[in-house]
Design a protein around this motif. Structure first.
Motif, PDB file in Angstrom:
ATOM      1  N   ARG A 127       0.847  -1.204   0.000  1.00 55.72           N
ATOM      2  CA  ARG A 127       0.000   0.000   0.000  1.00 55.72           C
ATOM      3  C   ARG A 127       0.877   1.246   0.000  1.00 55.72           C
ATOM      4  O   ARG A 127       1.974   1.247   0.558  1.00 55.72           O
ATOM      5  N   MET A 128       0.353   2.312  -0.621  1.00 55.06           N
ATOM      6  CA  MET A 128       0.996   3.620  -0.532  1.00 55.06           C
ATOM      7  C   MET A 128       0.057   4.534   0.259  1.00 55.06           C
ATOM      8  O   MET A 128      -1.022   4.883  -0.218  1.00 55.06           O
ATOM      9  N   PRO A 129       0.438   4.875   1.508  1.00 53.21           N
ATOM     10  CA  PRO A 129      -0.484   5.647   2.354  1.00 53.21           C
ATOM     11  C   PRO A 129      -0.634   7.089   1.885  1.00 53.21           C
ATOM     12  O   PRO A 129       0.302   7.663   1.323  1.00 53.21           O
ATOM     13  N   ASP A 130      -1.803   7.657   2.122  1.00 51.72           N
ATOM     14  CA  ASP A 130      -2.078   9.036   1.720  1.00 51.72           C
ATOM     15  C   ASP A 130      -1.876   9.951   2.929  1.00 51.72           C
ATOM     16  O   ASP A 130      -2.830  10.508   3.473  1.00 51.72           O
ATOM     17  N   HIS A 131      -0.639  10.021   3.384  1.00 49.14           N
ATOM     18  CA  HIS A 131      -0.336  10.853   4.552  1.00 49.14           C
ATOM     19  C   HIS A 131       1.084  11.386   4.383  1.00 49.14           C
ATOM     20  O   HIS A 131       2.021  10.609   4.235  1.00 49.14           O
ATOM     21  N   GLN A 132       1.196  12.715   4.401  1.00 54.14           N
ATOM     22  CA  GLN A 132       2.494  13.354   4.137  1.00 54.14           C
ATOM     23  C   GLN A 132       3.599  12.851   5.055  1.00 54.14           C
ATOM     24  O   GLN A 132       4.733  12.634   4.625  1.00 54.14           O
ATOM     25  N   VAL A 133       3.284  12.687   6.335  1.00 53.30           N
ATOM     26  CA  VAL A 133       4.311  12.273   7.303  1.00 53.30           C
ATOM     27  C   VAL A 133       4.749  10.840   7.014  1.00 53.30           C
ATOM     28  O   VAL A 133       5.950  10.531   6.999  1.00 53.30           O
ATOM     29  N   ALA A 134       3.774   9.963   6.750  1.00 51.85           N
ATOM     30  CA  ALA A 134       4.107   8.564   6.449  1.00 51.85           C
ATOM     31  C   ALA A 134       4.965   8.486   5.185  1.00 51.85           C
ATOM     32  O   ALA A 134       5.992   7.793   5.154  1.00 51.85           O
ATOM     33  N   LEU A 135       4.575   9.223   4.160  1.00 51.06           N
ATOM     34  CA  LEU A 135       5.331   9.196   2.899  1.00 51.06           C
ATOM     35  C   LEU A 135       6.745   9.738   3.087  1.00 51.06           C
ATOM     36  O   LEU A 135       7.720   9.171   2.587  1.00 51.06           O
ATOM     37  N   ALA A 136       6.856  10.827   3.857  1.00 53.05           N
ATOM     38  CA  ALA A 136       8.182  11.423   4.094  1.00 53.05           C
ATOM     39  C   ALA A 136       9.074  10.463   4.881  1.00 53.05           C
ATOM     40  O   ALA A 136      10.270  10.328   4.598  1.00 53.05           O
ATOM     41  N   LEU A 137       8.489   9.768   5.847  1.00 47.35           N
ATOM     42  CA  LEU A 137       9.255   8.818   6.661  1.00 47.35           C
ATOM     43  C   LEU A 137       9.781   7.666   5.804  1.00 47.35           C
ATOM     44  O   LEU A 137      10.949   7.274   5.907  1.00 47.35           O
ATOM     45  N   ILE A 138       8.912   7.125   4.953  1.00 45.00           N
ATOM     46  CA  ILE A 138       9.316   5.998   4.092  1.00 45.00           C
ATOM     47  C   ILE A 138      10.412   6.459   3.123  1.00 45.00           C
ATOM     48  O   ILE A 138      11.403   5.757   2.897  1.00 45.00           O
ATOM     49  N   GLU A 139      10.233   7.674   2.596  1.00 46.05           N
ATOM     50  CA  GLU A 139      11.237   8.210   1.673  1.00 46.05           C
ATOM     51  C   GLU A 139      12.579   8.414   2.364  1.00 46.05           C
ATOM     52  O   GLU A 139      13.629   8.059   1.829  1.00 46.05           O
ATOM     53  N   ALA A 140      12.525   8.956   3.577  1.00 48.65           N
ATOM     54  CA  ALA A 140      13.769   9.211   4.323  1.00 48.65           C
ATOM     55  C   ALA A 140      14.475   7.899   4.659  1.00 48.65           C
ATOM     56  O   ALA A 140      15.698   7.816   4.621  1.00 48.65           O
ATOM     57  N   ALA A 141      13.696   6.866   5.000  1.00 49.22           N
ATOM     58  CA  ALA A 141      14.302   5.563   5.337  1.00 49.22           C
ATOM     59  C   ALA A 141      14.826   4.881   4.074  1.00 49.22           C
ATOM     60  O   ALA A 141      15.734   4.063   4.141  1.00 49.22           O
ATOM     61  N   ASP A 142      14.211   5.216   2.936  1.00 50.27           N
ATOM     62  CA  ASP A 142      14.602   4.635   1.651  1.00 50.27           C
ATOM     63  C   ASP A 142      14.517   3.105   1.682  1.00 50.27           C
ATOM     64  O   ASP A 142      15.424   2.414   1.213  1.00 50.27           O
ATOM     65  N   LEU A 143      13.411   2.627   2.267  1.00 55.26           N
ATOM     66  CA  LEU A 143      13.190   1.181   2.419  1.00 55.26           C
ATOM     67  C   LEU A 143      11.699   0.897   2.263  1.00 55.26           C
ATOM     68  O   LEU A 143      10.876   1.772   2.551  1.00 55.26           O
ATOM     69  N   PRO A 144      11.325  -0.323   1.849  1.00 60.57           N
ATOM     70  CA  PRO A 144       9.928  -0.720   2.016  1.00 60.57           C
ATOM     71  C   PRO A 144       9.676  -0.945   3.511  1.00 60.57           C
ATOM     72  O   PRO A 144      10.500  -1.565   4.194  1.00 60.57           O
ATOM     73  N   ILE A 145       8.554  -0.423   4.010  1.00 61.21           N
ATOM     74  CA  ILE A 145       8.304  -0.476   5.455  1.00 61.21           C
ATOM     75  C   ILE A 145       7.108  -1.378   5.754  1.00 61.21           C
ATOM     76  O   ILE A 145       5.980  -1.091   5.338  1.00 61.21           O
ATOM     77  N   ALA A 146       7.370  -2.481   6.480  1.00 64.01           N
ATOM     78  CA  ALA A 146       6.272  -3.355   6.917  1.00 64.01           C
ATOM     79  C   ALA A 146       5.583  -2.663   8.086  1.00 64.01           C
ATOM     80  O   ALA A 146       6.254  -2.196   9.006  1.00 64.01           O
ATOM     81  N   ALA A 147       4.250  -2.571   8.034  1.00 67.96           N
ATOM     82  CA  ALA A 147       3.566  -1.873   9.128  1.00 67.96           C
ATOM     83  C   ALA A 147       2.141  -2.363   9.340  1.00 67.96           C
ATOM     84  O   ALA A 147       1.265  -2.081   8.521  1.00 67.96           O
ATOM     85  N   PRO A 148       1.904  -3.092  10.424  1.00 71.51           N
ATOM     86  CA  PRO A 148       0.526  -3.361  10.847  1.00 71.51           C
ATOM     87  C   PRO A 148       0.060  -2.195  11.722  1.00 71.51           C
ATOM     88  O   PRO A 148       0.815  -1.234  11.924  1.00 71.51           O
ATOM     89  N   SER A 149      -1.162  -2.271  12.229  1.00 71.79           N
ATOM     90  CA  SER A 149      -1.629  -1.221  13.138  1.00 71.79           C
ATOM     91  C   SER A 149      -0.815  -1.261  14.434  1.00 71.79           C
ATOM     92  O   SER A 149      -0.392  -2.326  14.884  1.00 71.79           O
ATOM     93  N   ALA A 150      -0.600  -0.059  15.026  1.00 70.49           N
ATOM     94  CA  ALA A 150       0.308   0.067  16.176  1.00 70.49           C
ATOM     95  C   ALA A 150      -0.425  -0.141  17.500  1.00 70.49           C
ATOM     96  O   ALA A 150      -0.415   0.717  18.379  1.00 70.49           O
ATOM     97  N   ASN A 151      -1.068  -1.309  17.618  1.00 76.31           N
ATOM     98  CA  ASN A 151      -1.768  -1.645  18.855  1.00 76.31           C
ATOM     99  C   ASN A 151      -1.321  -3.019  19.315  1.00 76.31           C
ATOM    100  O   ASN A 151      -0.752  -3.779  18.531  1.00 76.31           O
ATOM    101  N   VAL A 152      -1.613  -3.344  20.578  1.00 76.64           N
ATOM    102  CA  VAL A 152      -1.420  -4.714  21.028  1.00 76.64           C
ATOM    103  C   VAL A 152      -2.447  -5.565  20.287  1.00 76.64           C
ATOM    104  O   VAL A 152      -3.607  -5.165  20.152  1.00 76.64           O
ATOM    105  N   SER A 153      -2.009  -6.719  19.770  1.00 76.68           N
ATOM    106  CA  SER A 153      -2.898  -7.581  18.978  1.00 76.68           C
ATOM    107  C   SER A 153      -4.207  -7.851  19.713  1.00 76.68           C
ATOM    108  O   SER A 153      -4.213  -8.092  20.910  1.00 76.68           O
ATOM    109  N   GLY A 154      -5.305  -7.758  18.966  1.00 77.07           N
ATOM    110  CA  GLY A 154      -6.616  -8.033  19.557  1.00 77.07           C
ATOM    111  C   GLY A 154      -7.344  -6.786  19.998  1.00 77.07           C
ATOM    112  O   GLY A 154      -8.559  -6.767  20.098  1.00 77.07           O
ATOM    113  N   ARG A 155      -6.613  -5.724  20.287  1.00 72.68           N
ATOM    114  CA  ARG A 155      -7.264  -4.491  20.761  1.00 72.68           C
ATOM    115  C   ARG A 155      -7.666  -3.610  19.572  1.00 72.68           C
ATOM    116  O   ARG A 155      -7.171  -3.783  18.456  1.00 72.68           O
ATOM    117  N   PRO A 156      -8.551  -2.614  19.830  1.00 70.49           N
ATOM    118  CA  PRO A 156      -8.919  -1.724  18.725  1.00 70.49           C
ATOM    119  C   PRO A 156      -7.685  -1.003  18.182  1.00 70.49           C
ATOM    120  O   PRO A 156      -6.773  -0.653  18.943  1.00 70.49           O
TER     121      PRO A 156
END
Ligand code: AMP
Ligand code: MG
Length: 348
Positions: A127-156
């Protein structure tokens, strides 16, 4: 572990040379994990090429290792390194919905990404996220970034940096706070490796929107009842659940109130998840409303925050209204049904 904290102003600190982004991206380059805002929910990112980095996502979240991760990219050129082919339907979807809340399943190129990202499958979700900060971060890292939701599994899933901190402080290397997310539910996952595209998880981009650009799109039948083996491994897990049991109620306000009254007579404290339209219609111990039935996008936007807020009360049971399965209503009902363990009562 120290969890660094960066505050960014969306649309201002949205360049890969912004100091907070540079600092955060260095952690990604060093195979550490960082939470960051996207337009759907907050993501927990790591270098998708590194086993060590990806392992840190699974252990911070307590996520089952057979549940593959979505790889986030910042430009279409990155695809060439990651996938075998781009089918015509995927091309059409990318053109129309990227950047955006649409994850596409492709045949993966072997030997590029960590096997842990794809959980041993021969496909990869991108996926290519539609968020300036996310896009800038991925560009700065210059890597494909694996990312699930940032919660403990099972929680909202988290829609604010505070939600992330509540779940993961001390377990991850940092959080970028870019304010509340917009869409509020995760991306739609669509499999484009078959002749007819198949929605494996409903989300921010609707079936109707996909069909408008590509003709018929199927929905993985196992999603309807929550039975059978879903094609998307993650869909079999309970998810999004608040602490108290949740039951969905499909019926009139009077019928719902009669069920609330029954529970209260048993001495239980009842939470009610309702909407703008009905917020003054119920009597219960804790009433929360998420958005308006006249605009289901507002319900999606605040759904997870409201589910989390019930954990701040001492209710014994939560009842929720149901929603029409159209547009983003399909994603809302999918998340509510999972949060409720598919407990749904209908008025006779
Ligand atoms: P999350 O990271 O929690 O937003 O969940 C990602 C969703 O995408 C889960 O339901 C995964 O099972 C699904 N997914 C990721 N990769 C694949 C894949 N290669 N094939 C099918 N589903 C996938
Ligand atoms: Mg998730």
């Amino acid at each position: 572990m120290k969890t660094n904290y960066w505050i960014v102003e969306n649309n201002v600190d949205s360049d890969k040379s912004c100091p907070q982004i540079v600092e955060a991206s260095q952690f990604l380059k060093d195979d550490e994990v960082i939470a960051f805002p996207t337009e759907t929910v907050y993501g927990l990112g790591a270098n998708a090429k590194s086993d060590a980095a990806v392992d840190k996502i699974f252990s911070a979240k307590g996520r089952p290792s057979d549940n593959p991760l979505i790889v986030h990219i910042s430009n279409k050129e990155q695809l060439a390194e990651l996938v075998e082919e781009i089918p015509p339907a995927a091309e059409t979807f990318m053109e129309k919905f990227w950047p955006g809340a649409l994850t596409i399943i492709f045949k993966k190129k072997e030997g590029v990404l960590s096997e842990r990202v794809t959980a041993g499958l021969d496909t990869v979700a991108i996926r290519m996220p539609d968020h300036q900060v996310a896009l800038a971060l991925i560009e700065a890292a210059d890597l494909p970034i694996a990312a699930p939701s940032a919660n403990v599994s099972g929680r909202p899933s988290p829609t604010t940096a505070q939600h992330v901190i509540k779940d993961l402080a001390g377990k991850i290397s940092g959080v970028i706070n870019g304010g509340e997310t917009g869409v509020g539910v995760e991306s739609t996952v669509v499999d484009c490796t078959s002749e007819v595209p198949v929605i494996l998880r409903p989300g921010g981009v609707t079936k109707e929107q996909l069909e408008e650009v590509s003709g018929p799109v199927q929905v993985d039948p196992s999603l309807k009842k929550g039975e059978g083996a879903p094609k998307s491994p993650g869909m079999k897990y309970t998810h999004y659940a608040p602490d108290a049991p949740l039951v969905l109620l499909d019926g009139s306000v009077d019928w719902i109130q009669s069920l609330i009254d029954e529970k209260r007579q048993e001495g239980l404290k009842v939470g009610m998840l309702t909407t703008e339209e009905n917020k003054d219609s119920f009597q219960a111990e804790h009433i929360l409303f998420c958005g308006s039935r006249s605009d289901l996008g507002t319900v999606a936007h605040s759904l997870y925050d409201v589910l989390r807020s019930f954990n701040e009360s001492d209710v014994d049971i939560i009842f929720s209204e149901t929603f029409p399965q159209e547009g983003v209503g399909m994603a809302i009902m999918n998340r509510l049904q999972k949060a409720a363990g598919y407990q749904l009562l209908k008025e006779k």
